[in-house]
Design a protein around this motif. Structure first.
Motif, mmCIF file in Angstrom:
data_model
loop_
_atom_site.group_PDB
_atom_site.id
_atom_site.type_symbol
_atom_site.label_atom_id
_atom_site.label_comp_id
_atom_site.label_asym_id
_atom_site.label_seq_id
_atom_site.Cartn_x
_atom_site.Cartn_y
_atom_site.Cartn_z
ATOM 1 N N UNK A 104 0.443 57.106 1.516
ATOM 2 C CA UNK A 104 1.612 56.390 2.049
ATOM 3 C C UNK A 104 2.588 57.377 2.683
ATOM 4 N N UNK A 105 2.846 58.479 1.988
ATOM 5 C CA UNK A 105 3.768 59.486 2.523
ATOM 6 C C UNK A 105 3.229 60.100 3.814
ATOM 7 N N UNK A 106 1.926 60.328 3.881
ATOM 8 C CA UNK A 106 1.321 60.871 5.100
ATOM 9 C C UNK A 106 1.464 59.885 6.254
ATOM 10 N N UNK A 107 1.203 58.614 5.972
ATOM 11 C CA UNK A 107 1.329 57.580 7.004
ATOM 12 C C UNK A 107 2.764 57.468 7.491
ATOM 13 N N UNK A 108 3.699 57.399 6.558
ATOM 14 C CA UNK A 108 5.117 57.286 6.938
ATOM 15 C C UNK A 108 5.579 58.547 7.662
ATOM 16 N N UNK A 109 5.060 59.700 7.239
ATOM 17 C CA UNK A 109 5.386 60.950 7.921
ATOM 18 C C UNK A 109 4.879 60.960 9.352
ATOM 19 N N UNK A 110 3.681 60.429 9.553
ATOM 20 C CA UNK A 110 3.128 60.342 10.907
ATOM 21 C C UNK A 110 3.973 59.408 11.776
ATOM 22 N N UNK A 111 4.414 58.305 11.194
ATOM 23 C CA UNK A 111 5.313 57.394 11.930
ATOM 24 C C UNK A 111 6.607 58.105 12.315
#
Length: 168
Positions: A104-111
């Motif tokens: 989740x943190x990786x996805x939100x970081x990519x966003x």
């Protein structure tokens, strides 16, 4: 496949080396800054910002290696009280939860990085620094941490040893 594993391991180790180098830089920069102040000079703004950015980068870039080396903090009191089979299940469930959180943190970081790029965000203090260069560490580091935790979910070894105290 062997080349991919070797490249991946080299990446995690390389980021840990960068992280360690930044820790050395922080020590040098703080000593230099204190010396400048004691000599009556004002430390440069870039020196302060480089330590600020350095703390951010070293924390995230070294984290995947710490997962690999079982270097993150956890409460041994609970894991030491579990039977071997319960510890096996508990450790794998904890690591699975860590994989989910890291993903989740990786996805939100990519966003966040994409938003920084789209808007052309800059950190404007001593100099103009593209914000995406700071935030790119979120998707990179959390993806690598998710992979490292996943190794403990599906691999032969588990994260928690079930032992207490220092073993060094």
């Amino acid at each position: 496949m062997r080349t991919l594993v070797k490249t991946y391991n080299g990446l995690v180790t390389g980021l840990a080396i960068v992280s360690g180098s930044l820790l050395v830089w922080l020590g040098v920069a703080v000593i230099f800054s204190v010396m400048q102040r004691n000599l009556g000079y004002q430390p440069t703004a870039w020196l302060f910002l480089s330590t600020e950015y350095g703390m951010f980068y070293l924390t995230l870039l070294g984290a995947p290696w710490l997962v690999r080396e079982r270097g993150h903090v956890h409460i041994e009191l609970l894991t030491a009280a579990l039977s071997r089979s319960a510890l096996n299940v508990f450790s794998r469930l904890v690591c699975l939860l860590c994989v989910i959180v890291c993903a989740v943190m990786a996805f939100k970081g990519a966003e966040l990085v994409q938003m920084n790029l789209d808007r052309g965000d800059l950190d404007v203090r001593a100099y103009f620094y593209p914000t995406w260069l700071l935030n790119i560490t979120f998707p990179v580091s959390f993806t690598l941490m998710a992979i490292e935790f996943m190794k403990f979910v599906v691999g032969r070894e588990i994260l928690h040893t079930g032992e207490t105290g220092l073993k060094e």
